[in-house]
Design a protein around this motif. Structure first.
Motif, short mmCIF file in Angstrom:
data_model
loop_
_atom_site.label_atom_id
_atom_site.label_comp_id
_atom_site.label_asym_id
_atom_site.label_seq_id
_atom_site.Cartn_x
_atom_site.Cartn_y
_atom_site.Cartn_z
N GLY A 91 9.61 59.45 49.34
CA GLY A 91 9.74 60.61 50.21
C GLY A 91 11.17 61.05 50.39
N SER A 92 11.42 61.74 51.48
CA SER A 92 12.73 62.33 51.73
C SER A 92 13.83 61.28 51.80
N GLN A 93 15.02 61.68 51.37
CA GLN A 93 16.17 60.79 51.41
C GLN A 93 16.88 60.94 52.75
N GLY A 94 17.69 59.96 53.06
CA GLY A 94 18.46 59.98 54.29
C GLY A 94 19.29 58.72 54.37
N ASP A 95 19.85 58.48 55.53
CA ASP A 95 20.69 57.27 55.69
C ASP A 95 19.80 56.08 56.04
N TYR A 96 18.88 55.79 55.14
CA TYR A 96 17.90 54.72 55.36
C TYR A 96 18.39 53.39 54.81
N LEU A 97 18.30 52.34 55.61
CA LEU A 97 18.50 51.00 55.11
C LEU A 97 17.34 50.71 54.17
N THR A 98 17.66 50.39 52.91
CA THR A 98 16.64 50.29 51.86
C THR A 98 16.64 48.89 51.27
N LEU A 99 15.45 48.35 51.02
CA LEU A 99 15.29 46.99 50.51
C LEU A 99 14.61 46.99 49.16
N GLU A 100 15.18 46.22 48.22
CA GLU A 100 14.47 45.92 46.98
C GLU A 100 14.28 44.41 46.89
N PRO A 101 13.10 43.92 47.24
CA PRO A 101 12.82 42.48 47.12
C PRO A 101 12.64 42.11 45.64
N SER A 102 12.99 40.89 45.28
CA SER A 102 12.83 40.43 43.90
C SER A 102 13.42 41.46 42.94
N ALA A 103 14.70 41.72 43.10
CA ALA A 103 15.36 42.85 42.43
C ALA A 103 15.49 42.70 40.92
#
Length: 199
Positions: free
Chosen positions: A58-70
């Motif tokens: 969805g829309s972008q913003g100043d979201y803290l973003t997580l990628e588990p098992s990167a």
């Protein structure tokens, strides 16, 4: 999940990952060679699939973003190419060599995601989570990721997008795409992209 659902190579294989035009970005070099073995259980997400997964967030913003098992950072690369902030990206990867290649994309935590998430639950909220979890323990990894979902001070609800085997079911998951068995070069398995929206 049954271990015979997909096939792993008996010996380590070398997999060439090509940088796609969509992911060209400043100071981001492609991963040229990735060693895939039983210790990584790493199935590299194809670039076009990673791009669509980011779009589903969805829309972008100043979201803290997580990628588990990167893994190799393929999803992280797609996030950055789409405008997500490197300073707000947290990548968790237990395999030491893979984790060592991820620092150019964002913050790296070299740990088992299941253990790390258990320690962080209730202490941090991620409005955006993008993941391609290990297929053998997909239910555990999905539950762990959900425990970290939260608005994090934003008005909109948190969103989790994941690439999972078609056998995975979740009562709140929206099934967005079904992918064929040749999606990954190192495993033959039918997968799908799902989205879970939090409260």
């Amino acid at each position: 999940m049954k271990s015979d659902l997909y096939k792993m190579p008996k010996r380590p294989q070398r997999l060439h990952v090509r940088k796609r035009d969509r992911f060209a970005g400043p100071n981001i070099e492609p991963v040229e060679v990735v060693t895939v073995d039983k210790f990584t259980e790493c199935h590299v997400t194809p670039g076009d699939v990673a791009a669509r997964m980011v779009d589903y967030l969805g829309s972008q913003g100043d979201y803290l973003t997580l990628e588990p098992s990167a893994g190799t950072g393929q999803l992280s690369r797609a996030l950055l190419a789409s405008g997500y902030s490197q300073s707000e990206l947290v990548q968790v990867e237990r395999h030491h060599k893979l984790a060592g290649q991820l620092h150019r994309f964002g913050t790296v935590v070299n740990a088992c995601f299941l253990e790390w998430s258990a320690e962080r639950a209730g202490k941090v909220e991620f409005p955006r989570i993008l993941m391609n979890p290990p297929f053998r323990e997909v239910r555990k990894h999905m539950a762990a990721a959900e425990s970290l979902m939260g608005r994090g001070g934003h008005d909109c609800p948190p969103v989790l997008v994941a690439l999972v085997p078609v056998t995975f079911s979740h009562d709140r998951a929206e099934e967005l795409e079904t992918l064929g068995p040749d999606t990954f070069q190192t495993a033959k398995v039918y997968t799908k992209i799902i989205r879970i929206t939090g409260a």
